[in-house]
Motif scaffolding. Structure first.
Motif, short mmCIF file in Angstrom:
data_model
loop_
_atom_site.label_atom_id
_atom_site.label_comp_id
_atom_site.label_asym_id
_atom_site.label_seq_id
_atom_site.Cartn_x
_atom_site.Cartn_y
_atom_site.Cartn_z
N UNK A 99 52.01 39.40 23.08
CA UNK A 99 52.41 40.71 23.59
C UNK A 99 51.32 41.75 23.35
N UNK A 100 50.67 41.68 22.20
CA UNK A 100 49.63 42.66 21.87
C UNK A 100 48.44 42.57 22.83
N UNK A 101 48.14 41.38 23.33
CA UNK A 101 47.06 41.23 24.31
C UNK A 101 47.38 42.00 25.58
N UNK A 102 48.62 41.90 26.05
CA UNK A 102 49.03 42.63 27.24
C UNK A 102 49.08 44.13 26.99
N UNK A 103 49.53 44.51 25.79
CA UNK A 103 49.59 45.93 25.44
C UNK A 103 48.19 46.53 25.42
N UNK A 104 47.23 45.79 24.87
CA UNK A 104 45.85 46.27 24.83
C UNK A 104 45.27 46.40 26.25
N UNK A 105 45.62 45.45 27.11
CA UNK A 105 45.12 45.47 28.49
C UNK A 105 45.72 46.62 29.30
N UNK A 106 46.83 47.16 28.84
CA UNK A 106 47.50 48.25 29.56
C UNK A 106 46.58 49.46 29.72
N UNK A 107 45.69 49.66 28.76
CA UNK A 107 44.79 50.82 28.79
C UNK A 107 43.97 50.86 30.08
N UNK A 108 43.63 49.71 30.60
CA UNK A 108 42.86 49.66 31.85
C UNK A 108 43.71 49.25 33.05
N UNK A 109 44.69 48.39 32.84
CA UNK A 109 45.51 47.88 33.95
C UNK A 109 46.60 48.87 34.37
N UNK A 110 47.11 49.66 33.41
CA UNK A 110 48.23 50.58 33.62
C UNK A 110 49.50 49.86 34.02
N UNK A 111 49.60 48.61 33.63
CA UNK A 111 50.81 47.81 33.83
C UNK A 111 50.73 46.63 32.86
N UNK A 112 51.82 45.91 32.72
CA UNK A 112 51.84 44.73 31.85
C UNK A 112 52.38 43.54 32.63
N UNK A 113 51.80 42.39 32.37
CA UNK A 113 52.20 41.16 33.05
C UNK A 113 52.91 40.21 32.09
N UNK A 114 53.64 39.29 32.69
CA UNK A 114 54.25 38.18 31.96
C UNK A 114 54.18 36.96 32.87
#
Length: 261
Positions: free
Chosen positions: A187-202
């Motif tokens: 989950x933390x990997x997706x949360x970190x990526x949110x800074x650039x993606x502005x969304x989260x994936x699963x």
């Protein structure tokens, strides 16, 4: 006795009503699709003593939130809970505004689009619109998803203040048991990526054949965080589809409904 908050907020013991919190724990023990629970079920799911469960169940029955089925010796949710749910949904102006946009989105993308918010350590669906032309998930209003493995939960975590998020992740890690550390790390990997993606994936994290993306936004009326998500079969909607087609559309929809994260 100290009650552990499921909302990761400091608890003022002078103001906190433990008996009320325990009663709500009984109501939360019901899972989507379950119609009746017995005292043993309540004890197992809440960790409360049997005597306490007996008193709470009786009180909730008198108040109209539970109904005792004497033939089975078990309790069912009663009309009092239903009226609270209707009050929540009818008071959510954003939901009414979102529905026509969600219907169009589901039709155009050929998947399911949902609007949800936090419920303890889970995310709960306020509404779901499914595509009529594609095989999509059958989750309905009131369904709950893991905050760790769902795109909706990860998106919610991503927009929380750092200290609140850290406290939440600690609770989630503990609640998940042996696999907690692994789930939190993912989950933390997706949360970190949110800074650039502005969304989260699963991608196949919540279910082996489910891919999803989620975008958080602040509700204009009261500023609380809501989350839009889109999910579909991983077998026919791969990662590229979500990154290149679905995510940009979902971000645009979130901007129409409120202030994006």
């Amino acid at each position: 006795m100290t009650h552990t908050s499921t909302f990761s907020e400091p608890v003022d013991e002078r103001k906190f009503v433990v008996a009320l919190a325990r009663g709500l724990d009984l109501l939360r023990a019901f899972k989507p699709g379950e119609t009746m629970l017995g005292n043993r079920d309540f004890v197992a799911r809440t960790g409360l003593p049997k005597a306490t469960v007996n008193r709470l169940a009786y009180t909730l029955t008198v108040l109209g939130y539970l109904r005792l089925d004497e033939s089975h010796g078990k309790y069912a949710l009663d009309a009092g809970v239903l009226s609270l749910g209707f009050a929540l949904l009818s008071g959510t102006d954003t939901l009414e505004l979102a529905r026509p946009h969600m219907r169009a989105f589901a039709r155009e993308v050929g998947a399911a689009v949902s609007l949800g918010c936090r419920d303890g350590l889970d995310m709960i669906y306020l509404d779901t619109i499914r595509s009529e032309t594609a095989l999509t998930l059958g989750l309905a209003s009131g369904s709950k998803l893991s905050m760790l493995t769902s795109s909706m939960g990860r998106a919610y975590l991503a927009v929380q203040p750092a200290d609140a998020r850290a406290a939440l992740l600690a609770e989630l890690r503990k609640a998940a048991g042996k696999v907690g550390a692994t789930l939190v790390a993912d989950a933390e990997k997706e949360i970190e990526a949110f800074a650039t993606e502005r969304c989260c994936y699963s991608f196949r994290a919540w279910h082996d054949d489910v891919n999803a993306v989620a975008v958080p936004f602040r509700e204009p009326r009261d500023g609380r965080w809501l989350v839009l998500s889109c999910s579909g079969p991983a077998s026919s909607m791969g990662e590229a589809v979500f990154r290149e087609n679905v995510a940009p559309r979902l971000k645009a929809l979130a901007r129409r409904l409120g202030e994006p994260g």
